[in-house]
Structures are given as structure tokens and as C-alpha cells.
Design a protein around this motif. Structure first.
Motif, mmCIF file in Angstrom:
data_model
loop_
_atom_site.group_PDB
_atom_site.id
_atom_site.type_symbol
_atom_site.label_atom_id
_atom_site.label_comp_id
_atom_site.label_asym_id
_atom_site.label_seq_id
_atom_site.Cartn_x
_atom_site.Cartn_y
_atom_site.Cartn_z
ATOM 1 N N LYS A 369 0.803 -1.227 0.000
ATOM 2 C CA LYS A 369 0.000 0.000 0.000
ATOM 3 C C LYS A 369 0.831 1.270 0.000
ATOM 4 C CE LYS A 369 -0.606 0.052 5.057
ATOM 5 N NZ LYS A 369 -1.591 -0.064 6.156
ATOM 6 N N TYR A 370 2.056 1.197 0.528
ATOM 7 C CA TYR A 370 2.897 2.394 0.572
ATOM 8 C C TYR A 370 3.480 2.744 -0.797
ATOM 9 C CZ TYR A 370 2.659 1.625 5.599
ATOM 10 O OH TYR A 370 2.213 1.451 6.890
ATOM 11 N N PHE A 371 3.304 1.858 -1.769
ATOM 12 C CA PHE A 371 3.895 2.066 -3.090
ATOM 13 C C PHE A 371 2.840 2.134 -4.187
ATOM 14 C CE2 PHE A 371 6.814 -0.202 -0.328
ATOM 15 C CZ PHE A 371 7.963 0.553 -0.436
ATOM 16 N N LEU A 372 1.559 2.254 -3.793
ATOM 17 C CA LEU A 372 0.468 2.225 -4.754
ATOM 18 C C LEU A 372 -0.326 3.523 -4.755
ATOM 19 C CD1 LEU A 372 -0.942 -1.364 -4.064
ATOM 20 C CD2 LEU A 372 0.559 -0.655 -5.931
ATOM 21 N N ALA A 373 -0.843 3.858 -5.922
ATOM 22 C CA ALA A 373 -1.821 4.939 -6.061
ATOM 23 C C ALA A 373 -3.158 4.285 -6.348
ATOM 24 C CB ALA A 373 -1.424 5.870 -7.203
ATOM 25 N N PRO A 380 -2.980 5.580 0.990
ATOM 26 C CA PRO A 380 -2.075 5.613 2.146
ATOM 27 C C PRO A 380 -1.117 6.790 2.012
ATOM 28 C CG PRO A 380 -1.364 3.957 0.602
ATOM 29 C CD PRO A 380 -2.651 4.500 0.063
ATOM 30 N N ARG A 381 -0.435 7.100 3.073
ATOM 31 C CA ARG A 381 0.521 8.208 3.024
ATOM 32 C C ARG A 381 1.693 7.874 2.117
ATOM 33 N NH1 ARG A 381 2.475 9.569 8.852
ATOM 34 N NH2 ARG A 381 3.915 10.787 7.586
ATOM 35 N N HIS A 382 2.125 8.848 1.316
ATOM 36 C CA HIS A 382 3.298 8.680 0.463
ATOM 37 C C HIS A 382 4.366 9.733 0.780
ATOM 38 C CE1 HIS A 382 1.562 5.521 -1.930
ATOM 39 N NE2 HIS A 382 0.502 6.256 -2.194
ATOM 40 N N ASP A 383 4.263 10.319 1.982
ATOM 41 C CA ASP A 383 5.219 11.371 2.334
ATOM 42 C C ASP A 383 6.317 10.867 3.272
ATOM 43 O OD1 ASP A 383 3.515 10.938 4.438
ATOM 44 O OD2 ASP A 383 3.186 13.061 4.901
ATOM 45 N N ALA A 386 12.623 7.463 2.693
ATOM 46 C CA ALA A 386 13.007 6.062 2.546
ATOM 47 C C ALA A 386 13.362 5.453 3.902
ATOM 48 C CB ALA A 386 14.175 5.935 1.578
ATOM 49 N N ALA A 387 14.092 6.218 4.728
ATOM 50 C CA ALA A 387 14.500 5.715 6.041
ATOM 51 C C ALA A 387 13.288 5.487 6.942
ATOM 52 C CB ALA A 387 15.472 6.688 6.693
ATOM 53 N N GLN A 388 12.319 6.420 6.923
ATOM 54 C CA GLN A 388 11.127 6.281 7.750
ATOM 55 C C GLN A 388 10.282 5.084 7.313
ATOM 56 O OE1 GLN A 388 9.494 10.181 7.048
ATOM 57 N NE2 GLN A 388 10.240 10.996 9.012
ATOM 58 N N LEU A 389 10.157 4.929 5.987
ATOM 59 C CA LEU A 389 9.355 3.830 5.476
ATOM 60 C C LEU A 389 10.022 2.491 5.781
ATOM 61 C CD1 LEU A 389 6.886 2.936 3.996
ATOM 62 C CD2 LEU A 389 8.018 3.420 1.821
ATOM 63 N N ARG A 395 9.563 -2.693 11.431
ATOM 64 C CA ARG A 395 8.839 -2.819 12.696
ATOM 65 C C ARG A 395 7.570 -3.647 12.509
ATOM 66 N NH1 ARG A 395 9.136 2.140 14.012
ATOM 67 N NH2 ARG A 395 7.139 2.812 13.128
ATOM 68 N N MET A 396 6.875 -3.419 11.408
ATOM 69 C CA MET A 396 5.662 -4.186 11.122
ATOM 70 C C MET A 396 5.985 -5.663 10.927
ATOM 71 S SD MET A 396 3.012 -3.614 7.956
ATOM 72 C CE MET A 396 4.225 -4.171 6.747
#
Length: 412
Positions: A369-373, A380-383, A386-389, A395-396
Motif C-alpha cells: 500500500k505504501y507504493f500504490l496509487a 495511504p501516506r506517500h510522504d 526512505a528511512a522512515q518507510l 517494525r511491522m
């Protein structure tokens, strides 16, 4: 049976099969019996095939530092005769224990002497017993072209182990062996495989020649090569020699030789796993090796899979609109595999693809979901940086493993 126990155990270091070492005895008049040396391989259509996986002998004239069968090692030695291997194969096949044979060997006297006996096993099975099961022969480096030619007419697959990722490592740990003795036979087999395939199209009665192709194996972790060097070599094998598979065998410490890692420090299983994931990306997902590893990123990330690692380094290519993007790009989205991408392409011909439909199609949505439009309301958020994602996904993943009490690695 004593020979079978010794030589099936010695064969476990050949990783050209999925598993080995099963021994399940029949008690109380039960059904079936799994014996020493039964391993499993997979066909291109996903079928699991049981193979008798053994060495012809664990005697060897070479003293390769990384090999348990090296000449200086004090182990119990054994050797089958040609007829014993033939009899074992036929008897196991008739009892439905196996569907084929995986046969390798130490080197008796020289390459040709050993290769001749491997070929004789295959010839007897095919011609005397009309055996049509799967045969995988380990071709011996340095064997003559005449013997390789005959082997290809009887075996389904041939493989020559390149053993070390670089020539320097081979010279360090196996100074009696020459890299060219491995590469020349591989080149010869590739020419023959292509030649017979071309001739088969023109003349239907042309015999098959190694119809399952050829493969090779590299020991990793015994020497300091990085993943860029290892996968770069695999890339050349796939591109120039058209190999079907490259296998990566994590070094198991078997010696106190100071050229090798210390006893008790085996190569982490996760490194093998990441190499196979990267290999899969090259063979099936259209990735170039330099997209996965290169001079700037010579090591695979041990915490995340190679596709996710690539995506985080190339966030400018995301988000991907699954309702418009080409299937080849959808396959590059972390959490979406080949079959899932094909299902998405089929589904969008009938309706707009949204988050609910994606989850029904079986993708790893919490990662993807983090890589889809997606259509409005499912964005989902796309902001993230790279380090945060990366931190979020690691963690997930850790939470998921802890919840399931399972440390298994997710592939893609």
C-alpha cells in the motif's frame, strides 16, 4: 545400506535439490517408507519430484579446504559400484520412493575415470532398464567433451559446480583446481544444448540433449566476496551460458584451516535466503543485477528483501497506479508477485481496482500500500522518507513474526 547411509549424507552439501536427509521407517504395517538419500526438487510447473540423491564415492584426490570429502579429512569412506547405483535406483523407483536420480561424486583417479562411471550409470538405466525417470548428473570439471556429450544424451540435467565465486578464492582454497576446467565444459554444454534444440526443430527424431539444461553451485561465506561479486557472477552465467539455475550454498565450517571461518560460525541462513530472492528477481521479475546490488550497494540488506530494498532506493518511481501501469512495473511493487500482478491486469479490464479488491487478489497489502496509487478514499501516506518507510516496514514485519512465533522469512 551402509554405503547408502555414508554417501547420501555426503551428498547433502550439494544444494541442487530442495531438501534431503529424510529417513522415515515403516512401523506397524503402515503405508510407505522414506529411506536415506531421498530429496526433493521442483519442476517448472511447480510439481515436487522425489530424487535419490547420492555420491558415487566420497573418496577424492583433491584437498579442497571447504569440502568435507577432501582427501586429508578423516572420515569414513565408501564407493558404490556402477551396478549398485543402478540397482538402488530401479528398486527405489519400483517401490515408488523416488521419481529420479541425482548423482554426484568425489574424484576417484582423474576426471575422465570418474565421469565415465557416472555416464555408465545413466546409460544402463536408460538402455538396459528403459528408465524414463529424471536423471541429474554432476559433470566432472576437466572431463573430456566426448564423455560430456554422452552424458547429455542420457541425463535430463547436467551441472558443473563452479564452487567459489571468484578465481582468487578457488586458488586460495582449492589450488589443485583450475577455473577454466569448470568454465570450458559449461560453454561446451551450452553450445550442445542449443545445437540439439535447433536440430530438433528441423528433424523431429533428433535425440534430446540435457533437456532440463545445466546449473551450477557456489559456496558462499567461506571467502570474503560480497553479494555484488556473487550475483554478478550468477548474472554472467544466466546471460552468457543460459544456465537454468545458480545455487548458493552457505559454507558449513568443517575444518580448523586458518583460511576459513572458525568452527561454530556458519553462514547465516538469511544470507542464502536473500541471495535466492535476488536471483529470483533477475530470472523472473526483469531486474538487472545492477539494480539489486552494485558498487555503491555491494551487500544485500539482511533485514528486508531485495525488492523492497530496491523500491526504497527508487521512491521516485512510486506510487504505481495499478489501474494504468504496465504489468512489468506492477510486479516491481513490494508485496506483489508475478501471479498477483497478472490477476490485477485481468481484473482491471472489468472494473476499477481498489484496496478491497487487491486484498482479495492475495497481495501483501500492508507492504504494497505504501507504493500504490489507488482510487480516492484508499490513499495511504506517500510522504515517508526512505528511512522512515524502511523503519515502519521492519517494525511491522517484526511485530508479525512475534505475533506468530515464527521467524520464517517472507519472500516477496
Amino acid at each position: 545400506m551402509e554405503k547408502l547411509s555414508i554417501l547420501s549424507d555426503a551428498a547433502k552439501y550439494d544444494v541442487s535439490c530442495a531438501s534431503s536427509g529424510s529417513k522415515r521407517e515403516n512401523h506397524n504395517k503402515g503405508l510407505g517408507n522414506a529411506s536415506n538419500g531421498i530429496c526433493h526438487a521442483y519442476t517448472e510447473d511447480g510439481r515436487c519430484v522425489s530424487l535419490l540423491k547420492i555420491l558415487l564415492t566420497n573418496f577424492c584426490i583433491y584437498n579442497c579446504a571447504y569440502c568435507v570429502s577432501r582427501s586429508s579429512n578423516d572420515i569414513q569412506r565408501a564407493a558404490f559400484t556402477v551396478q549398485e547405483v543402478v540397482d538402488l535406483t530401479i528398486n527405489f523407483y519400483r517401490r515408488n520412493y523416488i521419481e529420479g536420480l541425482f548423482l554426484s561424486s568425489g574424484i576417484f583417479k582423474n576426471a575422465d575415470y570418474t565421469m565415465e562411471r557416472l555416464v555408465l550409470v545413466a546409460r544402463k538405466l536408460r538402455t538396459e532398464h528403459k528408465f524414463n525417470g529424471y536423471i541429474h548428473l554432476k559433470a566432472i570439471p576437466g572431463a573430456s567433451e566426448a564423455l560430456l556429450q554422452e552424458a547429455g544424451l542420457y541425463a535430463d540435467r547436467l551441472s558443473i559446480n563452479v564452487e567459489m565465486p571468484t578465481e582468487q578464492s578457488l586458488q586460495l582454497l582449492a589450488p589443485d583446481k583450475k577455473r577454466n576446467d569448470m568454465l570450458q565444459p559449461m560453454q561446451y554444454l551450452q553450445q550442445q544444448i542449443n545445437g540439439y534444440a535447433t536440430e530438433k526443430k528441423r528433424i523431429a527424431k533428433t535425440p534430446l540433449f540435457a533437456p532440463a539444461g545445466q546449473s551450477t553451485q557456489m559456496v558462499i561465506g567461506a571467502t570474503p566476496e560480497n553479494d555484488w561479486q556473487i550475483l554478478g557472477m550468477a548474472h554472467l552465467f544466466y546471460r552468457k551460458l543460459q544456465l537454468k539455475r545458480v545455487y548458493y550454498s552457505g559454507y558449513v565450517p568443517v575444518s580448523h584451516d586458518n583460511r576459513l571461518p572458525a568452527i561454530g560460525t556458519p553462514v547465516p541462513m538469511v544470507r542464502e535466503n536473500r541471495l535466492y530472492q535476488a536471483d529470483w528477481l533477475m530470472r523472473y521479475y526483469g531486474f538487472d543485477v545492477r539494480e539489486i546490488v552494485n558498487e555503491t550497494y555491494p551487500h544485500l540488506d539482511m533485514e528486508i528483501d531485495p525488492k523492497l530494498s530496491w523500491a526504497l532506493r527508487n521512491l521516485e518511481q512510486f506510487p504505481v497506479d495499478v489501474n494504468k501501469a504496465d504489468v512489468s512495473l506492477i510486479m516491481r511493487v513490494p508485496g506483489i508477485g508475478i501471479q498477483s500482478a497478472q490477476r490485477i491486469a485481468a481484473a482491471r479490464q472489468h472494473s476499477r481496482v481498489n484496496a478491497d479488491l487487491l486484498q482479495k487478489l492475495g497481495i501483501a497489502y500492508n507492504k504494497a500500500k505504501y507504493f500504490l496509487a489507488l482510487p480516492s478514499g484508499h490513499m495511504p501516506r506517500h510522504d515517508y522518507t526512505a528511512a522512515q518507510l524502511r523503519e515502519q516496514l521492519v517494525r511491522m514485519q517484526q511485530s508479525k513474526y512475534q505475533a506468530n512465533f515464527s521467524p520464517q522469512l517472507q519472500l516477496f
